[in-house]
Structure formats: structure tokens, C-alpha cells
Design an enzyme around this catalytic site. Structure first.
Site, short mmCIF file in Angstrom:
data_model
loop_
_atom_site.label_atom_id
_atom_site.label_comp_id
_atom_site.label_asym_id
_atom_site.label_seq_id
_atom_site.Cartn_x
_atom_site.Cartn_y
_atom_site.Cartn_z
N ARG A 118 43.29 12.87 -28.00
CA ARG A 118 43.74 11.54 -27.55
C ARG A 118 45.08 11.70 -26.84
O ARG A 118 45.96 12.45 -27.29
CB ARG A 118 43.85 10.56 -28.73
CG ARG A 118 42.47 10.33 -29.39
CD ARG A 118 42.49 9.13 -30.32
NE ARG A 118 42.64 7.88 -29.58
CZ ARG A 118 42.85 6.70 -30.16
NH1 ARG A 118 42.97 6.63 -31.48
NH2 ARG A 118 42.97 5.61 -29.43
N ASN A 172 52.04 0.97 -27.48
CA ASN A 172 51.37 0.65 -28.75
C ASN A 172 50.02 0.03 -28.38
O ASN A 172 49.68 -0.14 -27.21
CB ASN A 172 52.25 -0.30 -29.58
CG ASN A 172 51.75 -0.47 -31.00
OD1 ASN A 172 51.43 0.52 -31.67
ND2 ASN A 172 51.62 -1.70 -31.47
N LYS A 173 49.26 -0.29 -29.39
CA LYS A 173 47.91 -0.83 -29.21
C LYS A 173 47.87 -1.94 -28.16
O LYS A 173 48.76 -2.77 -28.09
CB LYS A 173 47.44 -1.37 -30.56
CG LYS A 173 46.03 -1.94 -30.60
CD LYS A 173 44.97 -1.02 -30.04
CE LYS A 173 44.99 0.36 -30.62
NZ LYS A 173 44.17 1.34 -29.84
N GLN A 177 41.31 -3.42 -35.63
CA GLN A 177 42.14 -2.79 -36.66
C GLN A 177 42.83 -3.84 -37.55
O GLN A 177 43.04 -3.62 -38.74
CB GLN A 177 43.23 -1.91 -36.03
CG GLN A 177 42.74 -0.64 -35.39
CD GLN A 177 42.44 -0.82 -33.91
OE1 GLN A 177 42.14 -1.93 -33.46
NE2 GLN A 177 42.49 0.26 -33.16
N ASP A 236 52.89 4.11 -30.61
CA ASP A 236 52.21 5.37 -30.36
C ASP A 236 53.10 6.36 -29.60
O ASP A 236 52.93 7.57 -29.72
CB ASP A 236 50.90 5.13 -29.62
CG ASP A 236 49.89 4.45 -30.55
OD1 ASP A 236 49.94 3.21 -30.66
OD2 ASP A 236 49.12 5.17 -31.20
N ARG A 286 42.85 7.08 -37.39
CA ARG A 286 43.58 6.57 -36.22
C ARG A 286 44.96 6.13 -36.71
O ARG A 286 45.22 6.10 -37.92
CB ARG A 286 42.83 5.46 -35.49
CG ARG A 286 41.97 4.53 -36.28
CD ARG A 286 42.71 3.74 -37.30
NE ARG A 286 43.81 2.97 -36.73
CZ ARG A 286 44.78 2.44 -37.42
NH1 ARG A 286 44.83 2.59 -38.75
NH2 ARG A 286 45.76 1.75 -36.85
N GLY A 287 45.82 5.76 -35.77
CA GLY A 287 47.21 5.45 -36.10
C GLY A 287 48.03 6.70 -35.79
O GLY A 287 47.69 7.79 -36.26
N ALA A 288 49.08 6.53 -35.00
CA ALA A 288 49.81 7.68 -34.49
C ALA A 288 50.23 8.67 -35.58
O ALA A 288 49.93 9.87 -35.49
CB ALA A 288 51.01 7.21 -33.66
#
Lengths: 349, 349
Positions: A89, A247-248, A196, A237, A46-48
Site C-alpha cells: 500500500r 488520512n482516510k 471503518q 496515514d 488496516r490502519g497506518a
């Protein structure tokens, strides 16, 4: 030496299973594009930027397994592979950026023999991975000047080595400040529901000897009110042309808290995260994930059955809350429309 | 019919173990003041008014077990009992309020024979418990007019039946609005680290058939930005003379988010929560609890060993973020110093 979550060795893609950290360090192996797509959906990776790197390898694997009599036939199957990876995603644009780059690479080498084309595509994936760490180090150099010696920096989610090809975006800026000799301490929001911050950010900073203090998401405002936070830095993101930043989930709330306390709020992201095709953040699709992530924690049910649940995985922080956006080409601050376009124009063709 | 978390039957105090909800409904039995003190420390019982009720029974139990030759001798031992109960938790003032009331009761009946005095003290504890539910219903009647039919209300932590002698403070206002025929839906912040929202608020509202949607703490800002929240209501652990309100950690952040989105933010609390001896909220002591609450969730470790942790259990929301404070004597809004003093002056001697 920060961790690298994605390795390519002996024609095998190896990814650390981020669902199991920090309790277990398990490396999973991939040689097949469908399995890579599944790893992105289930958040092994995960993580852009890391999603972009993984998807590039997925595209290369998919290409490798195509048996086609012509480039046109190859291209049809190749596009189908890309579509599977693109459907994993919706929010992080780096996924689509990496897939598009692989498509451009294929098209640019349409004249190569099948085996050579496949080799070229794998080389492109390897280049995307290697480039990502270089980009993060450039971002760190541009961004670290924003932090004073002794700064106490809040971060949300994990925009670290684990979210990238290595070094990290937001945490890369922190690492660069530390490497520049500054004493930096970090507060990490735990970042429910996927934790996270608690699981990944603390783990990688602690490994690197950078002081990190874990808090629950709802404690950031309190610490700001006590004067214990000097700045905030997060990853992204997707960034719209006007600077609005997805973002998250929770990033937007942290940005409002920072503004209320006159604390600078920074976003660190590679140029590949900027989506100039979207005029503002309202156009960024926000993924809603399954309810179990919220009704369960640490593998145990924490809420009664039968209730309703919301689980947006991201939110959009309007540009007016952002003090600066840090990219590998320099900083955008002030008029984001102009600055981001100028930074993107520096992108190699 | 909302749940009552504290029952007194056959000379036994029975409290539902709030650490185990919603997965298990276990009732624990108490007949001894030290065990009651331990139950408050370990959060078998929590919520400012409920802590006050439990402490009153603890004082009555302690008094019952004193063998003294004179009132003076009784009073010395009685004060020691009260000191043990007062040392359990620092922030919620209802604890000290209930203990003081039991002390005043003892002093007022210094002339009674020992057995009669002890009986009188138990009657006082029973009265505090019964009164608490009546107070909450009065608060509900005063507060429910603030909510329109169809309102979608966010709450943080659990200020419900489980936090009180019954009916609830913040959730009591919601219950009163529902009883007045309004269609109300509730968003519950999960409220890390102890998850009072996920575990308790959803449980008691779902039991009562009031629609409730669970979110993580970091999602409230997103829902506000989407226009999905019409108002916020929370309880309180201590309210200073100027209206500054200590409540569960994260309340301050929710209040800032509400202000940023022009959403009204209400506090519902009995007069016993108002501490006129403190001019403002900076004087309210904030409990910091153990690190395990943050590093673990659902009984499982979620963060690496060796990192630093902060765990403030409460924060203080400045009065400027509060639209109204709802008490059993009516509403305070505008000039809280004047309004709260006037509402407190209505308190029976």
C-alpha cells in the site's frame, strides 16, 4: 481494556479479520511473509500503525525462511522480502518506517550468526508491536487535555485499537480522556466505502462502554450546524513536514466543515507517521482502490453496471485546517514545520 | 428520452419501485389513496416534485371513493383523505402544495355533481403531472446557460426524472445543457443512507448516455481540491423566502465545500418548492428517519447492535452558499427575498 488486533503467539501471527467485523470475529493465522503482504493489500489488517506492525512481522517471517551462506547473500534476499511488503500500500508511511527499521536492525546485526540474526529480527518486530501501544498511551496523555468534560467528539474512519498495536491513536486520546474521568461521547462517521467507522469504530468503542453514535459521512455538517459537535479528532496515514496530513478519504471535507463551524480539528499520530522528507502534502501518493468497493455495499451491488467510478482511498488535509497534531512526544500547533521537526528530533536513534 | 417514474393508465397509477432500482425495475400499481400514502412513506416514490404528483393522484383516488349526500359532507371526508396524505412526509413542501391545489380545485367546483367533481379532481391530478415535466423543461432552459461546454458537474441525491413527473430539476438542467450541444459530465454523490445517487442518478443518466462517475459522499471535497469539479447543482425539498434551502442530507456539506473551493452552487426547483410563509430555513421541519437505513446497507447489517444512530433525512443550506436558484420562471440570484417573491408572483393564480 481495548482490543488488540494483532497477536503473536506460538510463533504464529494472529490478526482479526477486519473485513468481517462487526458481524463475525474471525482470527486469521500467518507464518509466511507473502501471506502477510496479501493481508495488508486485502485489508484484513488496516490502519497506518497496524500496517507497520504487521509488516514488521512479515519481514521477520521472510528473514526466518532465508537460507544464505553470507550476510550479503542474506541481505539480497531480505531486501526482496522487504520490497514485496513495501509494495502493498502506498500512502501510509508507517509501512515504510517499520520496514526501514527492520532493515536497520538487520544491518546493525550483520555480524550475528544466521539463527541469531533471525531471532533478533523477530524480537524487533515484537518490540515494534509493544512500543506501538505504549506510544498510543503517551499520545493519549498529551492529547486528552484538549477535550473538556462532556465533550461530543466526531471521528472519521477508525484510528482506534484496531488500527494500531492497541489502544488507538485518535480513539486512544478519547480513551485517555475517559480514563481521566471525563464524560465523552463520540460521533462516528460511517466512512464509505469501507465503512471503518460503522463497522470498527462503533464496535470497539461500544465494547469499551464509551457512548458512540453512528452517522453517515454526509451528516457531519448538519450536526455541526446544530451545535452538536465540540471537536474532531482523526488519525493519519502520513504527515508532511509542514503538517499537511494524509488520512482516510473524507477527512479533508470534515476539516473544512470544522473550520466553517469554528470547531477544533485534531490529528493524533505517532512520530513514525511524520515524513520529514516531504515538504508538503502534495507529494504524498494517494492510493486509488478498486471500483467494487464503491459500486457494492454490504456485499450487494448498489449501482448500475457500466458507469465510471472514482475511489481515492485517502485525501490530504492542508495544515491550515489543523488545530493541533498530537504525538507521543507532545503537541504540534501553530508553526508545524518547526514543531514537527522538534518533536521528531526527540525520536530515539 | 428520460424515464417517467409515475404513469396513469387505465385508471391505474403505476409507479416504478425506487427502492429496488437499479437491480430490479418493478412497477407497482395503485388505485387507493391509503396505498399511495404508504408508497410515499416507504419511498416507493421519492423526490419533492414526484411526491407532489403522487399525492395529487392519491387525493383524486380518495375523492373518487367518497359517497356523500352533499358537498359539505364530501368536503369533510375529502379533508380526511388529504390529512392522511399530508401526514406522510414533513419536509418537502410540494406535497402540501399539491394537496392544497387539489383542495382549491374541489372548492372551486363545489357546484358540480359528485361524479363530475371527482372527474375534475382526477383531471387536476393529471394536469399536475403533465405540468411538472413542462416546468422542468422550462427550468432547464433557464438554467443550462449557467454551464459551459465541457463542464464537470457534481450533483447530490437524485433530482432527476425519477424525482419528478419527468426530465428532472437539477438533472433537467443538465439534460437541457446536453440538448443545447454542450459536453457535460456528471459526478454523482452516492448519497447515503438511501443511495439515491448511486442507485438512481447514475441509472437514469447512464440510460440517457450522459457520462456519469459515481463517488462516495466523502470524496467530493477531494475532487474539488484537485480541480475536477466546475459546478454543483442539486434539487430542493423546500425553499424559504430568504433562499435557505432544505434538500437531502449532505447538501449543506457540499455547499460549504463548493464555497471553500470557489465553485458555483446551484439549486434547481419549481416554484411549488418555494415556501414564502417561512422567513428562513430554521423553520423548515427536518424529518428523522429510522435507524435501520444507517445500520444497514445493501440489505446487510454494517454496524453492531446496541449503538446510537442519527438519521436526519434533510439539511438546510443557508442562502449565502447558493449562487443561484433556478425556477421555471427564471433565476433568483443576489437578493433572494426580492427575487423569489418576484418569481412566485408570476405563478398563475
Amino acid at each position: 481494556m481495548s482490543v488488540k488486533p494483532i497477536l503473536f503467539e506460538d510463533n504464529v501471527l494472529k490478526m482479526i479479520d477486519q473485513r468481517l467485523l462487526p458481524n463475525e470475529e474471525v482470527w486469521l493465522e500467518y507464518t509466511d511473509y507473502k501471506a502477510v503482504a496479501e493481508a495488508i493489500v486485502t485489508m484484513v489488517v488496516r490502519g497506518a500503525p497496524a500496517i507497520g506492525v504487521a509488516a514488521a512481522f512479515g519481514v521477520a517471517f521472510g528473514a526466518r525462511d532465508i537460507f544464505a551462506a553470507s550476510f550479503d547473500e542474506f541481505r539480497r534476499e531480505f531486501d526482496a522480502v522487504c520490497a514485496v511488503l513495501a509494495a502493498t500500500r502506498p500512502t501510509a508511511v508507517n509501512l515504510f518506517w517499520a520496514i526501514d527499521r527492520m532493515k536497520r536492525c538487520a544491518q546493525a546485526h550483520a555480524d550475528l550468526a544466521g539463527a541469531d540474526l533471525k531471532e533478533r529480527l523477530l524480537a524487533e518486530a515484537l518490540e515494534i508491536a509493544a512500543e506501538d501501544e505504549r506510544i498510543n498511551r503517551a499520545m493519549g496523555a498529551h492529547g486528552q487535555v484538549l477535550f473538556a468534560d462532556g465533550a461530543r467528539i466526531l471521528t472519521h474512519c477508525n484510528a482506534g485499537a484496531l488500527a494500531t498495536g492497541g489502544y488507538g491513536t485518535a480513539l486512544g486520546v478519547i480513551r485517555a480522556a475517559v480514563e481521566a474521568g471525563k464524560k465523552i461521547s463520540v460521533y462516528a462517521d460511517e466512512t464509505r466505502p469501507w465503512l471503518q467507522g460503522a463497522r470498527l469504530t462503533t464496535w470497539e468503542l461500544h465494547k469499551d462502554g464509551i457512548p458512540v453514535t453512528l452517522i453517515c459521512d454526509n451528516m457531519a455538517g448538519y450536526l455541526m450546524s446544530k451545535g452538536e459537535i465540540d471537536g474532531v479528532i482523526v488519525g493519519a496515514d502520513r504527515i508532511a513536514a509542514n503538517g499537511d496530513t494524509a488520512n482516510k478519504i473524507g477527512t479533508y471535507s470534515v476539516a473544512i466543515l470544522a473550520k466553517e463551524h469554528n470547531i477544533p480539528f485534531y490529528v493524533a499520530a505517532p512520530i513514525s507517521t511524520i515524513d520529514l522528507t516531504l515538504s508538503d502534502g502534495s507529494l504524498i501518493p494517494i492510493e486509488e482502490r478498486g471500483h467494487d468497493e464503491v459500486t457494492h455495499c454490504g456485499g450487494r451491488r448498489i449501482a448500475p453496471a457500466g458507469i465510471a467510478v472514482r475511489n481515492p482511498a485517502f485525501d490530504v488535509t492542508p495544515a491550515r485546517y489543523i488545530s493541533a497534531i498530537i504525538t507521543e512526544h507532545g503537541l504540534a500547533r501553530g508553526d508545524f514545520n518547526t514543531d514537527l521537526a522538534a518533536l521528531c528530533a526527540k525520536r530515539p536513534a
